[in-house]
Motif scaffolding. Structure first.
Motif, PDB file in Angstrom:
ATOM      1  N   VAL A  51     -65.298 -57.242  50.600  1.00 23.05           N
ATOM      2  CA  VAL A  51     -64.875 -56.099  51.417  1.00 23.05           C
ATOM      3  C   VAL A  51     -63.984 -56.550  52.568  1.00 23.05           C
ATOM      4  N   SER A  52     -64.213 -57.750  53.057  1.00 20.58           N
ATOM      5  CA  SER A  52     -63.421 -58.286  54.155  1.00 20.58           C
ATOM      6  C   SER A  52     -61.941 -58.444  53.790  1.00 20.58           C
ATOM      7  N   ILE A  53     -61.667 -58.685  52.529  1.00 26.17           N
ATOM      8  CA  ILE A  53     -60.278 -58.955  52.109  1.00 26.17           C
ATOM      9  C   ILE A  53     -59.384 -57.731  52.322  1.00 26.17           C
ATOM     10  N   TYR A  69     -50.355 -59.673  62.319  1.00 29.07           N
ATOM     11  CA  TYR A  69     -50.414 -59.389  60.887  1.00 29.07           C
ATOM     12  C   TYR A  69     -50.712 -60.679  60.115  1.00 29.07           C
ATOM     13  N   LEU A  70     -50.013 -61.746  60.463  1.00 30.10           N
ATOM     14  CA  LEU A  70     -50.232 -63.040  59.809  1.00 30.10           C
ATOM     15  C   LEU A  70     -51.659 -63.543  60.029  1.00 30.10           C
ATOM     16  N   ALA A  76     -57.979 -62.776  55.616  1.00 29.95           N
ATOM     17  CA  ALA A  76     -58.206 -62.223  54.275  1.00 29.95           C
ATOM     18  C   ALA A  76     -58.184 -63.331  53.228  1.00 29.95           C
ATOM     19  N   ARG A  77     -57.240 -64.245  53.361  1.00 30.70           N
ATOM     20  CA  ARG A  77     -57.142 -65.353  52.411  1.00 30.70           C
ATOM     21  C   ARG A  77     -58.365 -66.269  52.529  1.00 30.70           C
ATOM     22  N   GLY A  78     -58.845 -66.474  53.731  1.00 24.90           N
ATOM     23  CA  GLY A  78     -60.066 -67.247  53.929  1.00 24.90           C
ATOM     24  C   GLY A  78     -61.273 -66.571  53.295  1.00 24.90           C
TER      25      GLY A  78
END
Length: 127
Positions: A51-53, A69-70, A76-78
């Motif tokens: 859900v975090s992604i 944003y980055l 999200a990638r983590g």
């Protein structure tokens, strides 16, 4: 209000966000088969990571600066890497069999998040 693409929020127009929402659905389906003893452990952790992604992609897309944003895309990638690890643990413990659908989805999503980060980092506005 208009229908279609122009009436969507910025994150809803992103393929990477839509892909991450599909991954959430997949993780919920996969984790249904985990033993009840994992309800508050691995099931909860994997679902929170999933859900975090899309949540972080959406939050980042709503921010005013590219740097913010980055940062949210990086989070999200983590979370995606964290989720991948949790699914690998579930596979090793025999809760699920290896899922090629999950693997393909995570590979595509990781590549898309990275590509979006690279585009933003180079000053492009590839939202």
């Amino acid at each position: 209000m208009e229908n279609g693409e122009s009436s969507k929020r910025p994150h809803e127009r992103l393929d990477v966000w839509r892909d991450s929402m599909s991954l959430v659905e997949l993780v919920y389906r996969l984790s249904r088969s985990f033993p009840d003893s994992e309800r508050f452990g691995l099931v909860s952790q994997a679902r929170r990571s999933a859900v975090s992604i899309p949540s972080n992609i959406a939050e980042g897309a709503a921010r005013r600066s590219t740097a913010e944003y980055l940062r949210f895309l990086s989070i999200a990638r983590g979370s995606l890497s964290e989720l991948d690890t949790q699914i690998q643990i579930a596979t090793r413990l025999g809760y699920i069999e290896g899922s090629s659908e999950f693997e393909q989805c995570t590979n595509v999503l990781f590549a898309r998040i990275t590509a979006l980060m690279n585009a933003l980092d180079k000053g492009g506005n590839s939202r």
